[in-house]
Design a protein around this motif. Structure first.
Motif, PDB file in Angstrom:
ATOM      1  N   LEU A  89       3.443   3.890   4.412  1.00  0.00           N
ATOM      2  CA  LEU A  89       3.434   4.772   5.697  1.00  0.00           C
ATOM      3  C   LEU A  89       2.798   4.163   6.987  1.00  0.00           C
ATOM      4  CD1 LEU A  89       2.197   7.917   3.852  1.00  0.00           C
ATOM      5  CD2 LEU A  89       4.638   7.229   4.124  1.00  0.00           C
ATOM      6  N   GLN A  90       2.255   2.789   6.903  1.00  0.00           N
ATOM      7  CA  GLN A  90       1.394   2.478   8.007  1.00  0.00           C
ATOM      8  C   GLN A  90       2.673   1.921   8.871  1.00  0.00           C
ATOM      9  OE1 GLN A  90       1.410   1.283   4.885  1.00  0.00           O
ATOM     10  NE2 GLN A  90       1.243  -0.866   4.637  1.00  0.00           N
ATOM     11  N   PRO A 138       0.306  -2.983  -4.477  1.00  0.00           N
ATOM     12  CA  PRO A 138      -0.754  -1.907  -4.280  1.00  0.00           C
ATOM     13  C   PRO A 138      -1.665  -2.493  -3.439  1.00  0.00           C
ATOM     14  CG  PRO A 138      -0.764  -2.887  -6.336  1.00  0.00           C
ATOM     15  CD  PRO A 138       0.574  -3.224  -5.822  1.00  0.00           C
ATOM     16  N   ALA A 139      -2.520  -1.601  -2.714  1.00  0.00           N
ATOM     17  CA  ALA A 139      -3.542  -1.800  -1.967  1.00  0.00           C
ATOM     18  C   ALA A 139      -4.507  -2.830  -2.356  1.00  0.00           C
ATOM     19  CB  ALA A 139      -4.121  -0.640  -1.041  1.00  0.00           C
ATOM     20  N   LEU A 151      -2.538  -3.151   5.707  1.00  0.00           N
ATOM     21  CA  LEU A 151      -2.409  -2.035   5.219  1.00  0.00           C
ATOM     22  C   LEU A 151      -2.337  -0.953   5.969  1.00  0.00           C
ATOM     23  CD1 LEU A 151      -4.845  -2.650   1.917  1.00  0.00           C
ATOM     24  CD2 LEU A 151      -2.252  -2.590   2.060  1.00  0.00           C
ATOM     25  N   GLN A 152      -2.919  -1.300   7.490  1.00  0.00           N
ATOM     26  CA  GLN A 152      -3.026  -0.419   8.568  1.00  0.00           C
ATOM     27  C   GLN A 152      -1.976  -1.028   9.441  1.00  0.00           C
ATOM     28  OE1 GLN A 152      -6.714   0.873   9.528  1.00  0.00           O
ATOM     29  NE2 GLN A 152      -7.708   0.609   7.655  1.00  0.00           N
ATOM     30  N   PRO A 157       6.372  -1.557  -4.869  1.00  0.00           N
ATOM     31  CA  PRO A 157       5.204  -1.513  -4.028  1.00  0.00           C
ATOM     32  C   PRO A 157       4.090  -2.506  -4.577  1.00  0.00           C
ATOM     33  CG  PRO A 157       5.253   0.483  -5.400  1.00  0.00           C
ATOM     34  CD  PRO A 157       6.437  -0.381  -5.699  1.00  0.00           C
ATOM     35  N   SER A 175       7.881   1.991   9.867  1.00  0.00           N
ATOM     36  CA  SER A 175       6.848   2.006   8.951  1.00  0.00           C
ATOM     37  C   SER A 175       7.002   0.658   8.179  1.00  0.00           C
ATOM     38  CB  SER A 175       6.635   3.254   8.067  1.00  0.00           C
ATOM     39  OG  SER A 175       7.782   3.236   7.205  1.00  0.00           O
ATOM     40  N   GLY A 234       0.978  -1.119   0.045  1.00  0.00           N
ATOM     41  CA  GLY A 234      -0.109   0.005   0.025  1.00  0.00           C
ATOM     42  C   GLY A 234       0.814   1.355   0.067  1.00  0.00           C
ATOM     43  N   SER A 235       0.583   2.165   0.856  1.00  0.00           N
ATOM     44  CA  SER A 235       1.122   3.519   1.060  1.00  0.00           C
ATOM     45  C   SER A 235       2.638   3.096   1.508  1.00  0.00           C
ATOM     46  CB  SER A 235       0.362   4.332   1.821  1.00  0.00           C
ATOM     47  OG  SER A 235       0.619   4.099   3.066  1.00  0.00           O
TER      48      SER A 235
END
Length: 295
Positions: A187-188, A247-248, A264-265, A245, A226, A184-185
């Protein structure tokens, strides 16, 4: 010390058994099949707990098994493998003529609500906002033995990193091929712990009479890690790039929306009470932990 370990034949159980035996403790596993130094769950329910000084439960179906479709049947299996085994051991402890001195349950940091900024200690609330938080609440409630003289400890584990299983076992091949990257991002938060430290915390909880209540099983530096930073460090340990990466949408497609939340979190979790209890981490920092695993 004589220790009975529920579900002790998996990745974490093997590491804990090795550590306990290296420290002179005797280990008996409770598993689906009997054998040397083992009893079955059926034998436990019929004959009760073997004479022992401590009990640990590590049992639980792998929630992130990508070969299992997320649905009602698998959810029931996930719950039963944790809550029912914990209840069986708690009932056996309660019924024992000579109850063990310590009772340790390993659950998860999914108890805490995912957040990119909030930091959680063992005293933080949680446990009632999604399937996994409610699972941890039920799991931990099943371990309670009112009025028991047995000292209770719950270790809420982060993502367990080790050479012979756990999260990294599924990541190594793509990362070795240079195909790894953040999910995902990226950043989680990524709450992690080295297998030696999770085993060490459980052993510490068994051996130290003053330890009781909740301990967070995460490395001291994990609140600053992260998912993207983890991917970069793993790639660096392997001498590979981490440019691709995941993707989500792909994560959701493989695991389903409910399970994808775990990837993802994430949560920033502090091992406050764990450190205060006197446990000294072998691998407090991620680079050294990963170098040890991929060496």
């Amino acid at each position: 010390m004589r220790v009975v370990v529920g579900g002790g034949t998996g990745f974490v159980g093997r590491a804990l058994t090795q550590l306990l035996r290296s420290r002179g403790h005797q280990v008996t596993h409770v598993s689906r099949q009997g054998g040397k130094d083992r009893i079955t769950w059926e034998e436990l329910s019929h004959s009760g707990l073997p004479l022992c000084d401590a009990v640990v439960n590590l049992a639980g179906e792998n929630v992130l098994n990508p070969f299992r479709r997320w649905g009602d049947a698998f959810c029931r299996e996930v719950i039963s493998s944790r809550v029912d085994t914990t209840k069986a051991l708690a009932e056996a402890i309660a019924a024992a003529e000579q109850p063990p001195r310590a009772w340790v349950l390993v659950t998860g940091v999914g108890f805490y609500r995912p957040s990119p900024t909030a930091e959680y200690t063992e005293d933080s609330p949680g446990g009632d906002f999604d399937f996994f938080s409610r699972l941890v609440s039920s799991w931990e409630a099943a371990a309670l033995i009112p009025g028991s003289p047995t000292r209770g400890v719950v270790v809420r584990s982060g993502v367990v990193l080790g050479r012979d299983g756990g999260a990294i076992s599924q990541m190594l091949l793509p990362f070795r091929l240079g195909l790894g990257g953040p999910m995902g991002s990226g950043l989680q938060p990524f709450p992690w712990i080295h297998i030696q430290d999770l085993s060490g915390i459980v052993c510490h909880a068994l051996e130290k009479e003053s330890v009781r209540g909740i301990l967070n099983g995460v490395a001291p530096s994990s609140p600053g890690t992260s998912n993207g930073a983890f991917a970069q460090e793993l790639a660096a340990a392997l001498g590979r790039p981490a440019l691709l990466p995941v993707p989500a949408w792909a994560v959701r497609a493989v695991f389903g929306a409910e399970r994808a939340v775990m990837l993802l979190q994430g949560q920033r979790v502090l091992p406050k009470r764990t450190l205060e209890s006197g446990y000294c981490f072998v691998f407090p920092e991620l680079p050294a932990a990963l170098r040890d695993i991929v060496a």
